[in-house]
Scaffold this active site. Structure first.
Site, mmCIF file in Angstrom:
data_model
loop_
_atom_site.group_PDB
_atom_site.id
_atom_site.type_symbol
_atom_site.label_atom_id
_atom_site.label_comp_id
_atom_site.label_asym_id
_atom_site.label_seq_id
_atom_site.Cartn_x
_atom_site.Cartn_y
_atom_site.Cartn_z
ATOM 1 N N CYS A 99 2.224 39.242 17.408
ATOM 2 C CA CYS A 99 2.576 37.812 17.324
ATOM 3 C C CYS A 99 1.785 36.935 18.285
ATOM 4 O O CYS A 99 1.276 35.871 17.902
ATOM 5 C CB CYS A 99 4.070 37.634 17.559
ATOM 6 S SG CYS A 99 4.720 38.627 18.923
ATOM 7 N N HIS A 141 6.604 31.444 20.785
ATOM 8 C CA HIS A 141 5.810 31.932 21.921
ATOM 9 C C HIS A 141 4.897 30.801 22.400
ATOM 10 O O HIS A 141 4.289 30.090 21.583
ATOM 11 C CB HIS A 141 4.912 33.093 21.491
ATOM 12 C CG HIS A 141 5.637 34.385 21.245
ATOM 13 N ND1 HIS A 141 6.979 34.563 21.462
ATOM 14 C CD2 HIS A 141 5.157 35.588 20.804
ATOM 15 C CE1 HIS A 141 7.316 35.821 21.156
ATOM 16 N NE2 HIS A 141 6.229 36.455 20.752
#
Ligand code: A2P
Length: 334
Positions: A133, A239
């Site tokens: 990710c 994130h």
């Protein structure tokens, strides 16, 4: 256009559920869907595409005679190691979200905006790997900078708990109520953990090593100087990354901004006078990668610092994998 049979393995998990949402949104040319998980949730039903689907148990024979064309996997590296080759042998192309196959030289590691041209390499093993990710979002921002020659990249990440699956999410939710963690080694509520995944002999974590190795593979720059510190923060979704880049050639910040503005999948949010910059709270549940806080690094000749945010379960996992499936179908139909 041909209609394809699509399977989702790990359909009850954090990423698996998002696979289902993104598939509903993107409406692939599919005639049938099959949902798989472990024996624990086999037999339960999941509402998907307006009807109830019974979750099947993933077994060695589960794909036999189903005629599945594409199987999206997010059920952990162990499950992928055992089952991806079996499912590929049944004739399906596996798009695998785990770390298991990413560095296999016969398996393409794909961010469609960057290296869709690598997809045909799936023919080696019947597997395409979905990157980590934190790597995916950085790739979308870094690819356009190759124009100036990438000399060195330094990542510092601030990663959401959803990246650790349902267990990570629950640790923050329950931790906020004062409960002890089950997934993480320490409480994450009110804390920051400078450890994601296990420590390696070289002192880095596996997550940090993944960012280094995957960046080189996806950008096609095996010698690129790149290093990372990856950190878990008490954020549910999204994130964030501070990225420092040293470039070979001189540049104008305005030109980099213009390049980014022309990049599909990337949104520039960068107006410090108005307090505009990307944040995970606002990136959550959206598909783009956001960049901002672009500024010169005055400590080197041709350097920049910037801030990069994306929803780790969407672009960082499910959306990227479904985009790979869409691109695969586009290439098949071409
Ligand atoms: P299950 O719900 O049956 O445990 P997460 O990362 O959010 O924890 O999700 C993991 C996903 O992977 C879940 O859907 C889980 O199913 C699935 N899974 C875990 N182990 C296996 C396995 N051995 N075979 C198939 N699916 C598995």
């Amino acid at each position: 256009m041909r209609q394809y049979k699509i399977a989702v393995v790990g359909a009850t998990g954090m990423v698996g559920r998002m696979f289902l949402r993104v598939l509903e949104e993107r409406k692939l040319p599919a005639s049938e869907y099959f949902l798989f998980a472990s024996a624990r949730s086999a037999g339960t039903t999941v509402e998907f595409m307006g009807k109830k689907h019974t979750v099947r148990e993933l077994t060695e024979d589960a794909f036999k005679d189903l005629g599945v064309d594409i199987a999206l996997f997010s059920a952990g590296a162990g499950t992928s190691k055992t089952f991806a080759p079996i499912v590929a042998a049944s004739g399906a192309v596996v798009i695998d979200n785990s770390s298991c196959w990413r560095m296999d030289p016969d398996v393409p590691l794909v961010v469609p905006e960057v290296n869709a041209g690598d997809i045909p390499q799936y023919q080696n093993k019947g597997i395409i790997a979905n990157p980590n990710c934190s790597t995916i979002q950085a790739m979308v921002a870094l690819e356009p900078l190759k124009k100036y020659g990438l000399k060195r990249v330094i990542y510092s990440t601030y990663q959401a708990v959803s990246g650790a699956g349902m267990g990570g999410y629950s640790d923050l939710e329950n931790g906020l109520k004062g409960e002890a963690p089950k997934k993480f080694p320490y409480p994450i509520a009110g804390n920051v953990l400078p450890q994601i995944d296990v420590f390696l002999e070289n002192g880095y974590t596996k997550e940090e090593q993944k960012m280094v190795d995957e960046t080189r593979k996806i950008l096609g720059l095996p010698q690129l100087r790149v290093t990372a510190t990856t950190v878990r923060v008490p954020v549910f979704h999204g994130h964030s990354e501070s990225i420092n880049v040293e470039l070979e050639k001189s540049f104008e910040l305005a030109d980099i901004r213009a390049l980014w503005e022309a990049t599909p999948g990337l949104i520039v949010q960068d107006d410090t006078a108005k307090g505009i910059y990307p944040m995970p709270l606002y990136a959550a549940d959206t598909d783009p990668v956001y960049v901002g806080r672009l500024r010169r690094d005055f400590s080197v000749e041709n350097g920049i610092n910037f801030w990069c945010v994306a929803d780790n379960i969407r672009k960082g996992a499910a959306t990227n994998a479904v985009q790979i499936a869409q691109e695969l179908i586009r290439q098949w139909e071409a």
